[in-house]
Design a protein around this motif. Structure first.
Motif, PDB file in Angstrom:
ATOM      1  N   VAL A  66       1.160  -0.905   0.518  1.00  0.00           N
ATOM      2  CA  VAL A  66      -0.295  -0.265   0.391  1.00  0.00           C
ATOM      3  C   VAL A  66       0.973   1.352   0.345  1.00  0.00           C
ATOM      4  CG1 VAL A  66      -0.331  -0.215   2.376  1.00  0.00           C
ATOM      5  CG2 VAL A  66      -2.017   1.041   1.234  1.00  0.00           C
ATOM      6  N   GLY A  67       0.833   2.015  -0.465  1.00  0.00           N
ATOM      7  CA  GLY A  67       1.200   3.497  -0.681  1.00  0.00           C
ATOM      8  C   GLY A  67       1.832   3.183  -1.656  1.00  0.00           C
ATOM      9  N   THR A  68       2.404   2.433  -2.436  1.00  0.00           N
ATOM     10  CA  THR A  68       3.885   2.213  -3.272  1.00  0.00           C
ATOM     11  C   THR A  68       3.419   2.917  -4.862  1.00  0.00           C
ATOM     12  OG1 THR A  68       4.394   0.879  -1.933  1.00  0.00           O
ATOM     13  CG2 THR A  68       5.395   0.474  -4.502  1.00  0.00           C
ATOM     14  N   SER A  69       3.818   3.453  -5.512  1.00  0.00           N
ATOM     15  CA  SER A  69       3.811   3.924  -7.065  1.00  0.00           C
ATOM     16  C   SER A  69       4.847   3.017  -7.696  1.00  0.00           C
ATOM     17  CB  SER A  69       4.251   5.575  -7.297  1.00  0.00           C
ATOM     18  OG  SER A  69       3.627   5.964  -6.519  1.00  0.00           O
ATOM     19  N   TYR A  70       3.607   2.932  -9.119  1.00  0.00           N
ATOM     20  CA  TYR A  70       4.332   1.480 -10.240  1.00  0.00           C
ATOM     21  C   TYR A  70       3.872   2.611 -11.169  1.00  0.00           C
ATOM     22  CZ  TYR A  70       4.646  -1.687  -6.736  1.00  0.00           C
ATOM     23  OH  TYR A  70       4.969  -2.158  -5.226  1.00  0.00           O
ATOM     24  N   ASN A  71       4.372   1.798 -11.860  1.00  0.00           N
ATOM     25  CA  ASN A  71       4.269   2.910 -13.444  1.00  0.00           C
ATOM     26  C   ASN A  71       3.312   0.768 -14.659  1.00  0.00           C
ATOM     27  OD1 ASN A  71       5.353   4.957 -13.472  1.00  0.00           O
ATOM     28  ND2 ASN A  71       7.227   3.451 -14.198  1.00  0.00           N
ATOM     29  N   PHE A  72       1.742   2.055 -14.987  1.00  0.00           N
ATOM     30  CA  PHE A  72       1.132   0.783 -15.320  1.00  0.00           C
ATOM     31  C   PHE A  72       0.440   1.568 -16.759  1.00  0.00           C
ATOM     32  CE2 PHE A  72      -0.527   0.948 -10.726  1.00  0.00           C
ATOM     33  CZ  PHE A  72      -0.828  -0.387 -10.482  1.00  0.00           C
ATOM     34  N   VAL A  73       0.816   0.086 -17.387  1.00  0.00           N
ATOM     35  CA  VAL A  73       0.943   0.438 -18.712  1.00  0.00           C
ATOM     36  C   VAL A  73      -0.532   0.213 -19.218  1.00  0.00           C
ATOM     37  CG1 VAL A  73       3.346  -0.475 -19.115  1.00  0.00           C
ATOM     38  CG2 VAL A  73       2.072  -2.117 -19.199  1.00  0.00           C
ATOM     39  N   CYS A  74      -1.540  -0.312 -19.274  1.00  0.00           N
ATOM     40  CA  CYS A  74      -2.302  -0.594 -20.089  1.00  0.00           C
ATOM     41  C   CYS A  74      -3.962  -1.009 -19.067  1.00  0.00           C
ATOM     42  CB  CYS A  74      -2.167  -1.097 -20.704  1.00  0.00           C
ATOM     43  SG  CYS A  74      -1.958  -2.691 -21.536  1.00  0.00           S
ATOM     44  N   TYR A  75      -4.688  -1.226 -19.337  1.00  0.00           N
ATOM     45  CA  TYR A  75      -5.910  -2.200 -18.914  1.00  0.00           C
ATOM     46  C   TYR A  75      -6.345  -3.216 -19.661  1.00  0.00           C
ATOM     47  CZ  TYR A  75      -9.688  -0.035 -20.646  1.00  0.00           C
ATOM     48  OH  TYR A  75     -11.077   0.177 -21.503  1.00  0.00           O
ATOM     49  N   LYS A  76      -6.836  -4.036 -18.551  1.00  0.00           N
ATOM     50  CA  LYS A  76      -8.031  -5.229 -19.415  1.00  0.00           C
ATOM     51  C   LYS A  76      -9.332  -5.514 -18.573  1.00  0.00           C
ATOM     52  CE  LYS A  76      -5.035  -8.849 -21.330  1.00  0.00           C
ATOM     53  NZ  LYS A  76      -4.581  -9.668 -22.005  1.00  0.00           N
ATOM     54  N   LYS A  77     -10.497  -5.676 -19.273  1.00  0.00           N
ATOM     55  CA  LYS A  77     -11.297  -5.932 -18.292  1.00  0.00           C
ATOM     56  C   LYS A  77     -11.336  -7.047 -18.153  1.00  0.00           C
ATOM     57  CE  LYS A  77     -14.120  -2.485 -21.027  1.00  0.00           C
ATOM     58  NZ  LYS A  77     -15.546  -1.562 -21.199  1.00  0.00           N
ATOM     59  N   GLY A  78     -11.731  -8.027 -16.679  1.00  0.00           N
ATOM     60  CA  GLY A  78     -11.658  -9.021 -16.391  1.00  0.00           C
ATOM     61  C   GLY A  78     -13.050  -8.843 -15.347  1.00  0.00           C
ATOM     62  N   TRP A 130      -8.606  -3.933 -14.716  1.00  0.00           N
ATOM     63  CA  TRP A 130      -7.127  -4.370 -14.061  1.00  0.00           C
ATOM     64  C   TRP A 130      -5.857  -4.081 -14.880  1.00  0.00           C
ATOM     65  CZ3 TRP A 130      -6.456  -8.279 -10.305  1.00  0.00           C
ATOM     66  CH2 TRP A 130      -8.060  -9.114  -9.621  1.00  0.00           C
ATOM     67  N   ASP A 131      -5.134  -3.392 -13.900  1.00  0.00           N
ATOM     68  CA  ASP A 131      -4.311  -2.411 -14.427  1.00  0.00           C
ATOM     69  C   ASP A 131      -2.790  -2.938 -14.498  1.00  0.00           C
ATOM     70  OD1 ASP A 131      -6.367  -0.541 -14.390  1.00  0.00           O
ATOM     71  OD2 ASP A 131      -5.380  -0.127 -12.193  1.00  0.00           O
ATOM     72  N   LYS A 132      -2.490  -2.925 -15.484  1.00  0.00           N
ATOM     73  CA  LYS A 132      -1.201  -3.295 -16.254  1.00  0.00           C
ATOM     74  C   LYS A 132       0.420  -3.347 -15.499  1.00  0.00           C
ATOM     75  CE  LYS A 132       1.242  -5.986 -20.078  1.00  0.00           C
ATOM     76  NZ  LYS A 132       1.201  -6.388 -21.039  1.00  0.00           N
ATOM     77  N   ILE A 133       0.700  -3.529 -14.561  1.00  0.00           N
ATOM     78  CA  ILE A 133       1.955  -3.213 -14.532  1.00  0.00           C
ATOM     79  C   ILE A 133       3.195  -4.871 -15.063  1.00  0.00           C
ATOM     80  CG2 ILE A 133       1.413  -1.287 -13.002  1.00  0.00           C
ATOM     81  CD1 ILE A 133       2.388  -3.701 -10.747  1.00  0.00           C
ATOM     82  N   ILE A 134       4.304  -3.928 -15.350  1.00  0.00           N
ATOM     83  CA  ILE A 134       5.389  -4.658 -15.174  1.00  0.00           C
ATOM     84  C   ILE A 134       6.532  -4.732 -14.304  1.00  0.00           C
ATOM     85  CG2 ILE A 134       7.584  -5.777 -17.049  1.00  0.00           C
ATOM     86  CD1 ILE A 134       5.694  -4.760 -19.208  1.00  0.00           C
TER      87      ILE A 134
END
Length: 121
Positions: A70-82, A91-95
């Motif tokens: 919690v509180g951590t930032s990530y670089n999200f690249v796109c989303y998928k429905k699920g 649902w947000d995608k990260i690498i």
């Protein structure tokens, strides 16, 4: 008298149409110039006491690949429905640094990770 004139006009039109068109400058057709560059949006993990599960796919039936604190930032690249959770079906995608691709339900990401900001995968 009219026939030679018509012939002359047609010849002129044919010559004009066969001339190569000239482009003043070549256009930039790179993905970035066309607005197709990959997006990346920095969003924080919210709405959870310790961490959010980052799963192999857009649903709770997928394996947990990472736990995002919690509180951590990530670089999200796109989303998928699920699968929907708490009324949120994206649902947000990260690498992750280790190279894993995983998804966190949008309920657990801040408002910067909107569908408009991320774009669909």
């Amino acid at each position: 008298m009219k026939l030679p004139t018509l012939s002359l006009v047609l010849s002129s039109l044919l010559l004009a149409s066969s001339a190569a068109p000239t482009d003043p400058e070549p256009r930039d057709t790179s993905p970035e110039a066309l607005g197709l560059a990959k997006r990346s949006v920095s969003c924080k993990i919210i709405n959870v006491s310790k961490y959010a599960n980052c799963r192999a796919g857009p649903g709770t039936n997928y394996e947990v690949r990472y736990r995002a604190p919690v509180g951590t930032s990530y670089n999200f690249v796109c989303y998928k429905k699920g699968e929907c959770y708490q009324g949120n079906c994206t649902w947000d995608k990260i690498i992750i640094d280790s190279g894993y691709v995983c998804y966190i339900n949008g309920y657990f990401t801040d408002s910067k990770c909107s569908m408009a900001a991320l774009g669909q995968c």
